[in-house]
Enzyme design. Structure first.
Site, mmCIF file in Angstrom:
data_model
loop_
_atom_site.group_PDB
_atom_site.id
_atom_site.type_symbol
_atom_site.label_atom_id
_atom_site.label_comp_id
_atom_site.label_asym_id
_atom_site.label_seq_id
_atom_site.Cartn_x
_atom_site.Cartn_y
_atom_site.Cartn_z
ATOM 1 N N ASN A 92 3.833 38.334 97.728
ATOM 2 C CA ASN A 92 2.789 38.056 98.723
ATOM 3 C C ASN A 92 3.201 38.747 100.022
ATOM 4 O OD1 ASN A 92 1.303 36.390 96.982
ATOM 5 N ND2 ASN A 92 2.550 34.605 97.522
ATOM 6 N N GLY A 98 -1.136 34.823 101.535
ATOM 7 C CA GLY A 98 -0.398 33.622 101.147
ATOM 8 C C GLY A 98 1.081 33.659 101.462
ATOM 9 N N HIS A 105 10.632 38.408 99.307
ATOM 10 C CA HIS A 105 10.970 37.668 98.083
ATOM 11 C C HIS A 105 9.996 37.999 96.976
ATOM 12 C CE1 HIS A 105 8.301 35.112 100.528
ATOM 13 N NE2 HIS A 105 7.787 34.668 99.388
ATOM 14 N N HIS A 107 8.340 36.515 93.625
ATOM 15 C CA HIS A 107 8.101 35.355 92.768
ATOM 16 C C HIS A 107 8.136 35.840 91.321
ATOM 17 C CE1 HIS A 107 6.119 32.646 95.877
ATOM 18 N NE2 HIS A 107 5.940 33.814 96.471
HETATM 19 P P1 5GP Z 1 5.303 32.765 99.931
HETATM 20 O O1 5GP Z 1 4.189 31.762 100.111
HETATM 21 O O2 5GP Z 1 5.874 33.196 101.268
HETATM 22 O O3 5GP Z 1 4.931 33.936 99.058
HETATM 23 O O4 5GP Z 1 6.434 32.032 99.100
HETATM 24 C C1 5GP Z 1 7.333 31.144 99.686
HETATM 25 C C2 5GP Z 1 7.773 30.208 98.587
HETATM 26 O O5 5GP Z 1 8.917 29.530 99.032
HETATM 27 C C3 5GP Z 1 6.736 29.139 98.210
HETATM 28 O O6 5GP Z 1 6.394 29.279 96.835
HETATM 29 C C4 5GP Z 1 7.450 27.827 98.508
HETATM 30 O O7 5GP Z 1 7.185 26.822 97.540
HETATM 31 C C5 5GP Z 1 8.911 28.236 98.511
HETATM 32 N N1 5GP Z 1 9.758 27.438 99.367
HETATM 33 C C6 5GP Z 1 9.465 27.012 100.644
HETATM 34 N N2 5GP Z 1 10.490 26.327 101.148
HETATM 35 C C7 5GP Z 1 11.456 26.300 100.180
HETATM 36 C C8 5GP Z 1 12.760 25.713 100.124
HETATM 37 O O8 5GP Z 1 13.265 25.094 101.075
HETATM 38 N N3 5GP Z 1 13.452 25.879 98.974
HETATM 39 C C9 5GP Z 1 12.946 26.567 97.904
HETATM 40 N N4 5GP Z 1 13.716 26.672 96.812
HETATM 41 N N5 5GP Z 1 11.721 27.127 97.937
HETATM 42 C C10 5GP Z 1 10.991 27.004 99.054
#
Ligand code: 5GP
Ligand code: ZN
Length: 119
Positions: A92, A98, A105, A107
């Site tokens: 993302n 999102g 990172h 996913h």
């Molecule tokens: P994004 O929305 O930026 O693509 O993905 C961020 C991801 O990080 C989300 O899927 C969210 O669930 C995950 N996430 C947020 N905070 C934490 C955390 O403290 N620990 C872990 N393991 N995942 C996290």
């Protein structure tokens, strides 16, 4: 400086171990850990230890580390045994897509049917 740890970055703190995570793989340049709010039976995040805000800026500055992230994403899929059925690697990029954590990172999602196109 580019790539340096950011004091206010959640994933920099996970990379240093200051915030705990369920780590499944680690290399010199990357760390892979389970997403705290999984969206599929397998939902693992692969990050570079160095801080870049998104995948494209990582690839522009450190193409070797970007390749490490991709290779590790494939290894996670193999470790989790979702490579046979198919899995998805998602970056993302930007709040409108999102992205909520502005440290690059991947996913790695698998273990269930994945619709195309994603919402
Ligand atoms: P994004 O929305 O930026 O693509 O993905 C961020 C991801 O990080 C989300 O899927 C969210 O669930 C995950 N996430 C947020 N905070 C934490 C955390 O403290 N620990 C872990 N393991 N995942 C996290
Ligand atoms: Zn960071």
């Amino acid at each position: 400086m580019a790539g340096e740890p950011q004091a206010d970055c959640l994933f920099c703190k996970i990379a240093t171990g200051d915030i705990p995570a369920t780590v499944v793989r680690e290399t010199e340049t990357t760390i892979a850990f389970r997403d705290v709010s999984p969206k599929a039976p397998t939902h693992v995040l692969v990050i570079p230890k160095a801080h870049y805000p998104d995948a494209a800026s990582l690839a522009a500055a450190e193409p070797g580390i970007a390749a490490d992230v991709l290779r590790e994403a494939g290894q996670v899929a193999a470790d989790e045994k979702v490579d046979g059925q198919g899995y998805r690697i998602v970056f993302n990029t930007g709040a409108g897509a999102g992205q909520t954590v502005f440290h690059a990172h991947a996913h790695v999602l698998g273990g269930r049917g994945l619709e195309w196109p994603p919402g």
